[in-house]
Write a protein that holds these residues in place. Structure first.
Motif, short mmCIF file in Angstrom:
data_model
loop_
_atom_site.label_atom_id
_atom_site.label_comp_id
_atom_site.label_asym_id
_atom_site.label_seq_id
_atom_site.Cartn_x
_atom_site.Cartn_y
_atom_site.Cartn_z
N MET A 138 0.58 -1.51 -0.35
CA MET A 138 -0.03 0.38 -0.25
C MET A 138 0.67 0.85 0.54
SD MET A 138 -2.69 1.53 2.49
CE MET A 138 -4.43 0.07 2.04
N THR A 139 0.92 1.74 -0.96
CA THR A 139 1.52 3.34 -1.01
C THR A 139 1.12 3.96 0.09
OG1 THR A 139 -0.07 4.36 -2.52
CG2 THR A 139 1.71 3.27 -3.17
N GLY A 140 1.98 5.12 -0.30
CA GLY A 140 1.34 6.68 1.03
C GLY A 140 0.70 6.63 0.89
N ILE A 141 0.48 7.40 0.04
CA ILE A 141 -0.92 8.00 -0.24
C ILE A 141 -2.15 7.22 -0.11
CG2 ILE A 141 -2.58 8.97 -2.26
CD1 ILE A 141 -0.40 10.26 -3.53
N SER A 142 -2.02 5.82 -0.28
CA SER A 142 -3.50 5.06 -0.04
C SER A 142 -3.42 4.48 1.45
CB SER A 142 -3.03 3.58 -0.08
OG SER A 142 -3.35 3.43 -1.90
N ARG A 143 -2.26 4.75 2.54
CA ARG A 143 -2.62 4.79 3.13
C ARG A 143 -3.11 6.54 4.03
NH1 ARG A 143 2.33 1.55 3.11
NH2 ARG A 143 3.65 3.54 3.75
N VAL A 144 -2.82 7.10 4.05
CA VAL A 144 -3.66 8.41 3.72
C VAL A 144 -5.30 8.54 3.56
CG1 VAL A 144 -3.31 11.03 3.68
CG2 VAL A 144 -1.37 9.78 3.53
N ALA A 145 -5.23 7.92 2.99
CA ALA A 145 -6.61 7.95 1.60
C ALA A 145 -7.42 7.06 2.81
CB ALA A 145 -6.82 8.02 1.14
N THR A 146 -6.89 5.66 3.12
CA THR A 146 -7.78 4.62 4.05
C THR A 146 -7.45 5.30 5.70
OG1 THR A 146 -6.52 3.17 3.34
CG2 THR A 146 -7.21 2.64 4.82
N VAL A 147 -7.02 6.02 6.61
CA VAL A 147 -6.87 6.93 7.75
C VAL A 147 -7.66 7.45 7.62
CG1 VAL A 147 -5.44 7.94 9.71
CG2 VAL A 147 -4.71 6.12 8.22
N ALA A 148 -7.88 8.92 6.57
CA ALA A 148 -9.22 10.15 6.45
C ALA A 148 -10.00 9.32 6.29
CB ALA A 148 -8.69 10.59 4.88
N ALA A 149 -10.52 8.29 5.74
CA ALA A 149 -11.87 7.51 5.23
C ALA A 149 -12.25 6.95 6.91
CB ALA A 149 -12.10 6.75 3.83
N PHE A 150 -11.50 6.58 7.32
CA PHE A 150 -11.74 5.60 8.45
C PHE A 150 -12.03 6.41 9.73
CE2 PHE A 150 -11.21 4.03 13.34
CZ PHE A 150 -11.47 3.15 12.86
N THR A 151 -11.06 7.62 9.80
CA THR A 151 -11.22 8.96 10.20
C THR A 151 -13.00 9.83 10.58
OG1 THR A 151 -8.68 9.31 10.92
CG2 THR A 151 -10.38 11.08 11.65
N VAL A 152 -13.05 9.58 8.57
CA VAL A 152 -14.38 10.54 9.00
C VAL A 152 -15.80 9.45 8.84
CG1 VAL A 152 -16.18 11.11 6.72
CG2 VAL A 152 -13.67 11.69 6.69
N ALA A 153 -15.48 8.04 8.78
CA ALA A 153 -16.36 7.19 8.93
C ALA A 153 -16.22 7.49 10.41
CB ALA A 153 -15.85 6.18 8.15
N SER A 154 -15.71 7.10 11.52
CA SER A 154 -16.02 7.32 13.10
C SER A 154 -16.18 8.12 13.36
CB SER A 154 -14.39 7.34 13.21
OG SER A 154 -13.59 5.68 13.09
N VAL A 155 -16.17 9.89 12.37
CA VAL A 155 -16.90 10.66 13.30
C VAL A 155 -17.96 10.97 12.97
CG1 VAL A 155 -17.06 13.33 13.40
CG2 VAL A 155 -14.65 12.31 13.64
N TYR A 156 -19.01 10.30 12.10
CA TYR A 156 -19.82 10.08 11.77
C TYR A 156 -20.65 9.04 11.97
CZ TYR A 156 -19.74 14.72 8.47
OH TYR A 156 -19.72 15.59 8.15
#
Length: 433
Positions: free
Chosen positions: A1-19
């Motif tokens: 997994m590339t760095g960009i993919s990891r950042v995107a995954t973390v961001a998506a997980f964070t947004v999903a958790s917040v909502y």
């Protein structure tokens, strides 16, 4: 997994958790927070009311300490159905369409409050406003618009300043005052709905007042310069728009009674019209989560009121009293366009009445707080006749207790209403319409 993919995954997980937390907060708010918020508001209001009553009793006055529920039950038992005063902040949905009332329940006794030592009860006219029966059939010279103090909250009708102008000073005036959101857009709406029903007056009294814009900014959590909007009131910017309220009063009455039946208790806040909520928008902006956090932290989820007793009051901050130029520009735009409509359709003039609130009379608000100076300068330059009530009160050295006694709700006492009526009678004579 590339760095960009990891950042995107973390961001998506964070947004999903917040909502996910936001959706949980929506459920918590539905099950507990809104009711707790209302309880805190009512507890605070009752505490202030009891303090006022204590002080009136210390002066030797007889006061009415009955809870609102008892007042309503006794009225029902006497065959006189009675409803609490119902501020209007948003639209009801009836069947398949919305309706935004511009008054209360018609031809019905309404409890307006108890901050002057007694429960004030008035009977609304056929359009849910605070006028005598058949007042709409009389020829009038003036119509006054405004919020609760103009309507006559906490005072019986014969003693409010509008009725005193009519009965005591011979001024032919009709009261369109009511507690509505998005002033002065509501004035424009009332003109559109109700002026075809009356003989056109010589002039209208267009009231402005400190504090409304700040209340809306704070209560909605919006940035400076934004106010609480009503989708229905915004539609009145179209000169052809109308809700046809003259023929829909039965819908207003039925919807208001239904809301009362659903939330009947000792609460005035429970009767605030606001049935139309956008849960999707609230979730999108995380408003449910923020509301829960504020309540858990012990913060008030309602705006800090200027109607606190002396030992509870705090001087307002610069942010709370700031002059929001965007709000003032909107208000002036509505005023100017409505004045043009009044002149063209009815040959009716506009008098701008700047009302006095307790916080300006006692010095809590100063100078250009809430755009006081800027607004008055603008309307004078535009050529409107102006009644600057705060200045008149200051020039006459009228004490705050002469207007309010112990009433810190922002509504005048009996003596205060008489003083304001006397001032306005003289000012209307000076203007000479």
């Amino acid at each position: 997994m590339t760095g960009i993919s990891r950042v995107a995954t973390v961001a998506a997980f964070t947004v999903a958790s917040v909502y996910a937390i936001e959706l949980t907060s929506l459920a918590v708010r539905y099950l507990w927070v809104d009711r707790e918020e209302r309880r805190l508001v009512d507890e605070r209001a009752d505490k202030l009311r009891q303090r006022h009553l204590d002080r009136f009793e210390a002066m030797g006055r007889v006061v009415d300490r009955r809870p609102l529920s008892e007042v309503l039950k006794e009225a029902d038992a006497a065959g006189r159905p009675t409803i609490p005063f119902t501020p209007v902040f948003d639209a009801y949905r009836t069947s398949s369409r919305k309706i935004l009332p511009l008054g209360g329940v018609s031809n019905t006794h309404t409890v307006t409050g108890n901050y002057n030592g007694f429960w004030s009860i008035v009977r609304h006219d056929e359009h849910g406003l605070n006028n005598d029966p058949d007042a709409w059939k009389d020829k009038v010279d003036y119509v006054i618009f405004g919020i609760s103090v103009v309507y006559g909250t906490d005072i019986n009708r014969p003693e409010n300043f509008v009725q005193t102008l009519r009965d005591g000073h011979g001024v032919k005036i009709l009261n369109f005052g009511y507690a509505t959101a998005q002033v002065p857009d509501a004035y424009r709406a009332q003109i559109r709905e109700f002026f075809p029903l009356i003989t056109p007056p010589k002039a209208v009294l267009w009231t402005a007042v400190d504090g409304l814009q700040g209340m809306y900014v704070h209560s909605t959590g919006k940035s400076a310069g934004q106010v609480m909007r009503s989708e229905v009131l915004d539609k009145y910017a179209d000169p052809s728009y109308s809700q046809s309220l003259a023929t829909r009063q039965p819908e207003v009455d039925a919807a208001t009674w239904a809301a009362f039946a659903e939330s009947r208790d000792e609460s005035f806040s429970a009767m605030t019209i606001g049935a139309e909520k956008s849960h999707l928008r609230d979730v999108l902006f995380l408003r449910n989560l923020r509301t829960v956090i504020r309540l858990v932290k012990g913060w008030s989820v309602v705006p800090p009121s200027s109607s606190l007793d002396d030992d509870l009051r705090q001087s307002p901050s610069a942010a709370e009293t700031a002059c929001h130029e965007a709000v003032m520009a909107h208000d002036l735009d509505v005023l100017n366009k409505t004045a043009a409509e009044l002149k063209e359709k009815y040959n009716t003039k506009v008098i701008v009445l700047y009302l006095a609130v307790r916080d300006r009379v006692d010095g809590h608000y100063k100078g250009n707080d809430f755009c006081y100076n800027s607004y008055l300068d603008s309307v004078k330059k535009a050529g409107y006749d102006v009644i600057d009530l705060p200045k008149i009160i200051a020039d006459r050295h009228i004490a705050v207790d002469d207007l309010y006694e112990f009433n810190s709700s922002g509504h005048y006492s009996r003596n205060g209403h008489a003083i304001v009526a006397d001032i306005l009678a003289k000012e209307l004579d000076r203007i000479g319409y």
